[in-house]
Write a protein that holds these residues in place. Structure first.
Motif, PDB file in Angstrom:
ATOM      1  N   PRO A 192       0.634  -1.185  -0.033  1.00  0.00           N
ATOM      2  CA  PRO A 192      -0.137  -0.117   0.015  1.00  0.00           C
ATOM      3  C   PRO A 192       0.926   1.116   0.028  1.00  0.00           C
ATOM      4  O   PRO A 192       0.275   2.125  -0.304  1.00  0.00           O
ATOM      5  CB  PRO A 192      -0.870  -0.244   1.346  1.00  0.00           C
ATOM      6  N   THR A 193       2.290   1.218   0.339  1.00  0.00           N
ATOM      7  CA  THR A 193       3.054   2.365   0.441  1.00  0.00           C
ATOM      8  C   THR A 193       4.281   1.996  -0.220  1.00  0.00           C
ATOM      9  O   THR A 193       4.734   0.918  -0.270  1.00  0.00           O
ATOM     10  CB  THR A 193       3.115   2.799   1.753  1.00  0.00           C
ATOM     11  N   SER A 198       2.736   7.486   0.096  1.00  0.00           N
ATOM     12  CA  SER A 198       1.580   6.906   0.776  1.00  0.00           C
ATOM     13  C   SER A 198       0.520   6.898  -0.354  1.00  0.00           C
ATOM     14  O   SER A 198       0.745   7.060  -1.500  1.00  0.00           O
ATOM     15  CB  SER A 198       1.074   8.056   1.661  1.00  0.00           C
ATOM     16  N   ALA A 199      -0.709   6.527   0.023  1.00  0.00           N
ATOM     17  CA  ALA A 199      -1.880   6.289  -0.712  1.00  0.00           C
ATOM     18  C   ALA A 199      -2.136   7.637  -1.542  1.00  0.00           C
ATOM     19  O   ALA A 199      -2.932   7.603  -2.611  1.00  0.00           O
ATOM     20  CB  ALA A 199      -3.055   5.828  -0.123  1.00  0.00           C
ATOM     21  N   ARG A 233       4.216   5.149  -8.746  1.00  0.00           N
ATOM     22  CA  ARG A 233       2.965   4.235  -9.110  1.00  0.00           C
ATOM     23  C   ARG A 233       2.713   4.002 -10.535  1.00  0.00           C
ATOM     24  O   ARG A 233       2.801   4.966 -11.397  1.00  0.00           O
ATOM     25  CB  ARG A 233       1.765   4.990  -8.488  1.00  0.00           C
TER      26      ARG A 233
END
Length: 124
Positions: free
Chosen positions: A29-30, A83-84, A110
């Protein structure tokens, strides 16, 4: 007998920590979680996971891991973004191995919503 903690340094067992990322049942998630899971992949000798989580722009065609390398610990020294809520992030860490250590600032991005390793700058 207690289950040993994950090699990434978290107290959870490997299967509930980085093992789920390696198995493909969850995505990191990170950027820090991906960094920890990639360190565990080096510990486990999982070149496939390392290649899958490497940015397509910088990923090598193949990765030959040294079976004699013994990783002994990971210390996260700093994180920035990742982070998200971010599209990029950096993680500065020290990974120890028998006979020395590796100090690096890694960059992550990402791609299609998933964190991937881009490249790193060796420090020290």
């Amino acid at each position: 007998m207690p289950t040993p903690s994950c090699p990434c340094g978290r107290s959870e067992p490997y299967a509930k920590c980085c093992g789920r990322f390696h198995a493909g049942t969850a995505a990191a998630p990170t950027a820090e979680a991906l960094m920890r899971s990639r360190y565990c992949a080096f510990v486990q000798g999982d070149a496939g996971y390392l290649l899958r989580t490497w940015h397509p722009r910088t990923r090598p065609a193949r990765l030959d891991l040294d079976p004699g390398m013994r990783w002994t610990g990971l210390e996260i020294l700093d994180t920035a973004d990742g982070s998200a809520f971010h599209a990029t992030g950096t993680v500065t860490f020290r990974a120890s191995y028998r006979g020395g250590s590796l100090h690096e600032r890694s960059r992550f991005e990402r791609v299609d919503g998933a964190w991937v390793y881009v490249d790193g700058e060796f420090l020290d």
